[in-house]
Design an enzyme around this catalytic site. Structure first.
Site, PDB file in Angstrom:
ATOM      1  N   ASP A  32       3.304  -6.628  -0.368  1.00  0.00           N
ATOM      2  CA  ASP A  32       3.658  -7.142  -1.684  1.00  0.00           C
ATOM      3  C   ASP A  32       5.029  -7.805  -1.633  1.00  0.00           C
ATOM      4  OD1 ASP A  32       5.386  -5.030  -1.519  1.00  0.00           O
ATOM      5  OD2 ASP A  32       4.582  -3.932  -3.220  1.00  0.00           O
ATOM      6  N   ASP A  77      -5.590  -3.322  -5.094  1.00  0.00           N
ATOM      7  CA  ASP A  77      -4.789  -2.255  -4.483  1.00  0.00           C
ATOM      8  C   ASP A  77      -4.302  -1.343  -5.583  1.00  0.00           C
ATOM      9  OD1 ASP A  77      -1.644  -2.624  -5.063  1.00  0.00           O
ATOM     10  OD2 ASP A  77      -2.574  -4.601  -4.926  1.00  0.00           O
ATOM     11  N   CYS A 124     -21.668  13.743  -0.041  1.00  0.00           N
ATOM     12  CA  CYS A 124     -20.508  12.962   0.391  1.00  0.00           C
ATOM     13  C   CYS A 124     -20.229  13.249   1.862  1.00  0.00           C
ATOM     14  CB  CYS A 124     -19.289  13.322  -0.461  1.00  0.00           C
ATOM     15  SG  CYS A 124     -17.753  12.539   0.101  1.00  0.00           S
ATOM     16  N   CYS A 161     -17.445  12.940   3.568  1.00  0.00           N
ATOM     17  CA  CYS A 161     -16.050  13.184   3.939  1.00  0.00           C
ATOM     18  C   CYS A 161     -15.861  14.594   4.488  1.00  0.00           C
ATOM     19  CB  CYS A 161     -15.132  12.955   2.733  1.00  0.00           C
ATOM     20  SG  CYS A 161     -15.034  14.349   1.604  1.00  0.00           S
ATOM     21  N   CYS A 210     -15.990  17.526   1.861  1.00  0.00           N
ATOM     22  CA  CYS A 210     -17.303  17.889   1.341  1.00  0.00           C
ATOM     23  C   CYS A 210     -18.224  18.453   2.419  1.00  0.00           C
ATOM     24  CB  CYS A 210     -17.952  16.681   0.674  1.00  0.00           C
ATOM     25  SG  CYS A 210     -17.117  16.158  -0.843  1.00  0.00           S
ATOM     26  N   HIS A 238     -11.277  12.616   0.855  1.00  0.00           N
ATOM     27  CA  HIS A 238     -12.435  12.484  -0.036  1.00  0.00           C
ATOM     28  C   HIS A 238     -12.281  11.269  -0.948  1.00  0.00           C
ATOM     29  CE1 HIS A 238     -15.567  13.317  -2.953  1.00  0.00           C
ATOM     30  NE2 HIS A 238     -14.648  13.053  -3.884  1.00  0.00           N
TER      31      HIS A 238
END
Length: 391
Positions: A92, A284, A326, A328, A331, A357
């Site tokens: 940025d 973002d 999920c 991840c 999970c 997650h």
């Protein structure tokens, strides 16, 4: 006019799916960009972020300018080498952080975590901004050329032009004068970038104009006509979601069709769905990682909040995962009850697992969005997400 660095492959109404080509690889769009503000996606290692399915991260020009300094990062081989991320990086401009100090809206979290100095703006003029560092209180300066120099030293794939970010509550006269100065600063950024930028670095201009339709359209037309590689929509997007979405629509309507479009600082699921439908390509936001560090998980939710507070007593005895199916690590291997314990005990493992997650949730959302656009069923998919069916 066709572009070599950005191509749209599929459309579904206003939504579009494509690819942005950069010096460090391709970015599939629409894309969510995790924040690596200080050279790290907080709590995660760079290869983990790539394994989650992300093509690009965002480095914060302002924070890296303050600490450890762009000269140091350049000596260490640039930001890619420094943080071990070999894929694209967007940086940025630093404008949001500098000017938020002047309007008194720096996040309390940032203030608490940054030590001795209390950052504040000393002066704003045509040359740039003088401010006091939040790190040690020392006076520093940032202007268009400074911002470009820092981003060149970092070696990012996409640099953003230096801009003034005004909040929604300032008056129209100030907003217009600020916007016009941002346009003049854009010209200086383009000139510096044209002479000194590292090979292959793209430059995005930033649309400003506050919550005023005519100013947003004027800024979009001005930035869209500039010799830039893409366009970001920044500044105040309004005091509520309805106003924000109107500002996005005003801005996009005046942008050139062939340019990639980045909506700065937006990351709620419903806002992303709306903005993709309006033709935004990149987003973002700190929300997924910040929520993760504070014990809140992103979940499918027909109520429209997409948040599960794992610190609540109701989760203490739960043997369910955050979200069934999920993929991840949180999970796959842990219960809500265990994560509740970690959050309440302030264990770093809890922050790390919930961050994994949340970024998995966002990566799946964007992957499914791209697939839905390619199959010309964006509207159906978005309605399903709003009903809590996806990702």
């Amino acid at each position: 006019m066709a572009r070599e660095d950005f191509q749209v492959h599929a459309r579904a109404g206003g939504a579009r799916a494509g690819v942005l080509r950069t010096a460090h690889g391709e970015v599939r769009t629409p894309a969510f960009v995790p924040l690596a503000s200080s050279g790290t996606v907080k709590a995660l290692d760079a290869p983990e972020v790539e394994q989650l399915g992300y093509d690009i991260v965002l480095g914060n020009t302002f924070h890296l300018f303050i600490q450890p300094g762009h000269e140091h990062i350049a000596r260490m081989g640039g930001l890619h080498e420094f943080m071990g991320w070999r894929r694209p990086i967007v940086t940025d401009s630093g404008g949001f952080q500098v000017f938020s100090m002047g309007h008194g809206s720096v996040a309390d979290e940032l203030k608490r975590s940054r030590g001795a100095g209390e950052g504040r703006v000393v002066s704003i003029d045509e040359e740039g901004v003088r401010f006091r560092s939040y790190l040690d209180g020392a006076e520093r300066f940032m202007g268009p050329e400074t911002s470009m120099e820092v981003q060149a030293a970092l070696g990012s794939d996409v640099a953003l032009a230096f801009d003034e970010c005004t909040p929604y509550h300032v008056d129209r006269d100030y907003t217009q004068r600020s916007m016009e100065r941002t346009h003049r600063w854009l010209d200086r950024c383009v000139a510096w970038h044209g002479e000194h930028a590292p090979e292959g670095q793209l430059l995005f201009g930033i649309v400003q104009g506050g919550v005023h339709e005519d100013l947003r359209r004027e800024s979009a037309e001005r930035v869209g006509a500039a010799p830039v590689d893409g366009i970001a929509i920044g500044g105040s997007l309004g005091q509520d979601k309805g106003q924000m979405r109107q500002v996005v629509e005003w801005s996009v309507a005046a942008l050139p069709e062939e340019s990639p479009r980045h909506l700065l600082g937006v990351g709620d699921v419903d806002d992303i769905l709306h903005a993709v439908g309006a033709g935004i390509d990149l987003f973002d936001c700190a929300t997924p990682t910040r929520l993760g560090r504070h014990g809140t998980a992103l979940v499918a939710d027909p109520a429209g909040r997409w948040r599960l507070d794992l610190a609540k007593p109701a989760e203490r005895e739960s043997r369910e995962p955050i979200a069934a199916g999920c993929p991840c690590p949180a999970c796959r291997g842990h219960t809500r009850g265990y994560l509740h314990y970690l959050v309440r005990a302030k264990e770093l493992t809890g922050a790390r697992l919930i961050t994994l997650h949340n970024l998995t949730f966002m990566a799946l959302l964007m992957e499914q969005l791209r697939e839905a656009i390619a199959q010309n069923r964006y509207g159906e998919f978005a309605e399903g997400v709003m009903r809590g069916e996806n990702p």
